[in-house]
Scaffold this motif. Sequence first.
Motif, mmCIF file in Angstrom:
data_model
loop_
_atom_site.group_PDB
_atom_site.id
_atom_site.type_symbol
_atom_site.label_atom_id
_atom_site.label_comp_id
_atom_site.label_asym_id
_atom_site.label_seq_id
_atom_site.Cartn_x
_atom_site.Cartn_y
_atom_site.Cartn_z
ATOM 1 N N GLY A 1 44.199 -18.874 43.287
ATOM 2 C CA GLY A 1 43.143 -19.583 42.587
ATOM 3 C C GLY A 1 41.935 -18.701 42.371
ATOM 4 O O GLY A 1 41.868 -17.554 42.831
ATOM 5 N N ASP A 2 40.935 -19.260 41.681
ATOM 6 C CA ASP A 2 39.734 -18.495 41.336
ATOM 7 C C ASP A 2 38.923 -18.106 42.565
ATOM 8 O O ASP A 2 38.180 -17.117 42.540
ATOM 9 C CB ASP A 2 38.860 -19.302 40.373
ATOM 10 N N LEU A 3 39.024 -18.876 43.645
ATOM 11 C CA LEU A 3 38.229 -18.595 44.842
ATOM 12 C C LEU A 3 38.930 -17.642 45.809
ATOM 13 O O LEU A 3 38.330 -17.229 46.806
ATOM 14 C CB LEU A 3 37.900 -19.903 45.569
ATOM 15 N N ASP A 4 40.177 -17.303 45.533
ATOM 16 C CA ASP A 4 40.942 -16.418 46.417
ATOM 17 C C ASP A 4 40.227 -15.063 46.512
ATOM 18 O O ASP A 4 40.038 -14.379 45.503
ATOM 19 C CB ASP A 4 42.354 -16.229 45.853
ATOM 20 N N PRO A 5 39.790 -14.654 47.714
ATOM 21 C CA PRO A 5 39.005 -13.421 47.838
ATOM 22 C C PRO A 5 39.844 -12.141 47.819
ATOM 23 O O PRO A 5 39.293 -11.044 47.806
ATOM 24 C CB PRO A 5 38.313 -13.589 49.191
ATOM 25 N N ASN B 1 38.290 -24.435 55.095
ATOM 26 C CA ASN B 1 39.052 -23.792 54.022
ATOM 27 C C ASN B 1 38.135 -23.486 52.851
ATOM 28 O O ASN B 1 38.240 -24.094 51.779
ATOM 29 C CB ASN B 1 40.208 -24.712 53.594
ATOM 30 N N PRO B 2 37.212 -22.513 53.023
ATOM 31 C CA PRO B 2 36.192 -22.264 51.988
ATOM 32 C C PRO B 2 36.755 -21.705 50.685
ATOM 33 O O PRO B 2 36.088 -21.807 49.641
ATOM 34 C CB PRO B 2 35.256 -21.251 52.666
ATOM 35 N N TYR B 3 37.959 -21.124 50.713
ATOM 36 C CA TYR B 3 38.523 -20.531 49.498
ATOM 37 C C TYR B 3 39.558 -21.436 48.832
ATOM 38 O O TYR B 3 40.194 -21.028 47.857
ATOM 39 C CB TYR B 3 39.175 -19.182 49.823
ATOM 40 N N VAL C 1 44.695 -28.811 55.346
ATOM 41 C CA VAL C 1 44.378 -28.613 53.933
ATOM 42 C C VAL C 1 44.172 -29.971 53.274
ATOM 43 O O VAL C 1 44.992 -30.882 53.433
ATOM 44 C CB VAL C 1 45.507 -27.840 53.218
ATOM 45 N N ASP C 2 43.060 -30.104 52.540
ATOM 46 C CA ASP C 2 42.754 -31.352 51.830
ATOM 47 C C ASP C 2 43.073 -31.194 50.350
ATOM 48 O O ASP C 2 42.794 -30.144 49.747
ATOM 49 C CB ASP C 2 41.275 -31.714 51.995
ATOM 50 N N TYR C 3 43.638 -32.263 49.755
ATOM 51 C CA TYR C 3 44.004 -32.258 48.340
ATOM 52 C C TYR C 3 43.289 -33.398 47.628
ATOM 53 O O TYR C 3 42.994 -34.446 48.233
ATOM 54 C CB TYR C 3 45.516 -32.441 48.165
ATOM 55 N N GLY D 1 46.508 -33.315 43.402
ATOM 56 C CA GLY D 1 47.244 -32.335 44.183
ATOM 57 C C GLY D 1 46.572 -30.989 44.285
ATOM 58 O O GLY D 1 47.192 -30.033 44.789
ATOM 59 N N ASN D 2 45.328 -30.868 43.834
ATOM 60 C CA ASN D 2 44.607 -29.604 43.921
ATOM 61 C C ASN D 2 43.944 -29.469 45.289
ATOM 62 O O ASN D 2 43.439 -30.448 45.850
ATOM 63 C CB ASN D 2 43.536 -29.512 42.830
ATOM 64 N N VAL D 3 43.954 -28.252 45.825
ATOM 65 C CA VAL D 3 43.369 -27.998 47.135
ATOM 66 C C VAL D 3 41.848 -28.081 47.040
ATOM 67 O O VAL D 3 41.235 -27.521 46.113
ATOM 68 C CB VAL D 3 43.802 -26.619 47.660
ATOM 69 N N GLN D 4 41.249 -28.731 48.015
ATOM 70 C CA GLN D 4 39.804 -28.897 48.041
ATOM 71 C C GLN D 4 39.141 -27.879 48.973
ATOM 72 O O GLN D 4 39.722 -27.472 49.985
ATOM 73 C CB GLN D 4 39.463 -30.311 48.513
ATOM 74 N N THR D 5 37.933 -27.496 48.616
ATOM 75 C CA THR D 5 37.146 -26.604 49.452
ATOM 76 C C THR D 5 36.551 -27.388 50.624
ATOM 77 O O THR D 5 35.954 -28.449 50.431
ATOM 78 C CB THR D 5 36.014 -25.962 48.635
ATOM 79 N N THR D 6 36.740 -26.866 51.827
ATOM 80 C CA THR D 6 36.173 -27.484 53.027
ATOM 81 C C THR D 6 35.576 -26.381 53.894
ATOM 82 O O THR D 6 35.765 -25.190 53.624
ATOM 83 C CB THR D 6 37.247 -28.246 53.830
#
Length: 752
Positions: A649-653, A723-725, A709-711, A715-720
């Motif tokens: 995803g876009d947040l993947d570092p 799980n910041p990324y 992991v929160d969705y 079904g999209n993974v949420q930032t927490t």
Amino acid sequence: MKNLIPFLFFCILINTASFAQVTIKGKVTSDGMPLPLANIVLKNTKNATISNGDGLYSLKKVSVGNYEVVASYTGFKSQRKNITVTDTVTITLDFNLKENNSLDEVVITGTLKPVSRIESPVPVEVYKPVFFQKNPTANIFEALQNVNGVRPQLNCNVCNTGDIHINGLEGPYTLVLIDGMPIVSGLSTVYGLSGIPNSLLERIEIVKGPASSLYGSEAVGGLINIITKNPKNAAAFSADSFITDWGELNVDLGFKANIGKTASLLTGINYFNYSNPVDNNNDNFTDLTLQDRISVFQKWNFNRKNNKLFSMAGRYFYEDRWGGELQWEKKHRGGSEVYGESIYTKRWELLGAYELPIAEKMLFSFSYTDHDQNSVYGNIPYLAKQRIGFGQLTWDKKLNNHDLLFGTALRYQYYDDNTPATVKEDINWIPSLFVQDEIAINENHKILLGARYDYNNNHGSIFTPRLAYKWKIDDNNILRFNTGTGFRIVNLFTEEHAALTGSRDVIVLEELKPERSYNANINYLKKMYTGNGNFIGWETTAWYTHFSNSIIPDYDSNPNQVIYKNLDGFAVTKGISTNLDMVFNNGLKLILGATFMDVSKTENNIRSRQLLTEKFTGTWAISYRINKMFLDVDYTGNVYGPMRLPLLGDLDPRKEYSPTWSIQNIQFTFNKFKNIEIYAGVKNLLNWTPNKGNPFIIARTNDPFDKNVDYDTNGNVQTTADNPYALTFDPGYVYGPNQGIRSFFGLRYTLK
């Protein structure tokens, strides 16, 4: 006193004989022509020389004893002669060498016929065991890392499974053969490239580019043919074993026996063990998969009248491998407490060739494989069985200037697994017909025409023609042009490891049609012999392949899915590859290779670069022999350009593109003792690993079952905070080995 005088006289005679200074001289020729600057070595001594302009040589100050004298010259077979030196002042010993450059070796892969590599209209690359011994490895998969244009690709950071890329194409596009039989395919493309005993290896032949007109599906990108030794020509006993400071142990044994006058038998045993978990990148996951593997191979050659061929071979392979969290144990297998990927593989193979007892040259070849895999990826089991039977009859016929080959083949495929995608057993019978005509227009020009027809009960008729042209400009310059088509029928769960591991869902949007390809390549080969005995071989190939109905895993549309469908567009791989072989009379040898390529897909008029395909690669093997020290030094390595990697995803570092990276090795081989070689060295001299420059390689190692992991509703993974990324567990971000620098020590023994 009278008795003392004869005794003293006898001692003087013995002493004089022992220290006699004898000269061995002679002439080195080839077909009556002198060979200047040929190397003449008195084995197990420091006495060596070279021949002069007239081919004459002289070894002086040779003591009494038994010796082996070896004469060698670049591009020629070495010749060995045993000699007994007495008190004779001068001994004459002549040598007549026969030309034997690797460029002139007999190959069979390009045309299914034994033919000189120079005369073959299809470019075939040949690699002997001595090439792979420059950087000893425990399996064929790793051994190919120093072949130009061929790249072993790891597909999983946890279980370390992989496949072989040729010119940027994924592993399922490469067909791997043993003695011309399609042994390694389907499931074994991922899991069966290990455990082929090196003691049985005669050579490896590689064809780059589609070969479906001879070999059918899976030979779209190219093929690798592993040729095993003829038992008649094998050593009576051989042993090769090495150990690394990581704790890897590899043992390779070979035995030969004659069964009366009826047959000769060759047995090879390979054992590999690695049971020392290492976690240098501190993610609590194994850097290298733990493995316990044994493979037993046996080959029989039967003696028949008129030297007709009859050979049979079989192999049994068992492997237990696992990777995962360091605290994983067998009791955790398949559970959700500790993450591990555990794979049990049992496999047996049978293959043979029988030349019919008739005047015509007709050969029946057959093979059968049974592959049983019991594996778990975390808490997901994958239980699969695959059986492949293959029979082929060829008729080799020459008529005037036509060298014809007619063939028919029948392939049986059985596959079953426990995944929802396999509702019932998949059974396929694929009959085939093929024909080939090599036309010698004259001594310098040849044309090869070929075509193959396959019938698949799921996909109907498939026709694959090809054309090849060879222009022998002269003995040292060859130009070849090849064009043809290819096809590939896909089974996702036997070929695509991403469909089995990690947390991505597998989405198949449609019934997958066979891929089709159209290919053209041009090849130029040049040999150069210099006046001082040096040799340079240069080979360059440019290629272009166009794919329709491509099936390329889509990692980009949804970070939680791997989407499979036929490409609504086309894919292209194109590039240029060059190899340079140089041999100098001072003991220096260089093998250099470079490949530049562009692998892309075009869909909806948008062109993009395919994942895990580099734009350039380079390989080298530099060897130097120090005769006085009985020492060979080998410096090998490769370099790979950046490749696009699968992010979540876009947040993947993690970096979207890999850096330019290189694996380099050095080895020292001491060979003073008869039949024994002692070698030692260092692998991965630069201590390169893919985690450098990345915050992590495996995503979410702290939560491999995605329990935290929160969705959202889509079904999209949420930032927490945890799980910041917005990632899920993913071991698929991999492009190179995660094993750092290590030393090795080995011993090689051969009894002829």
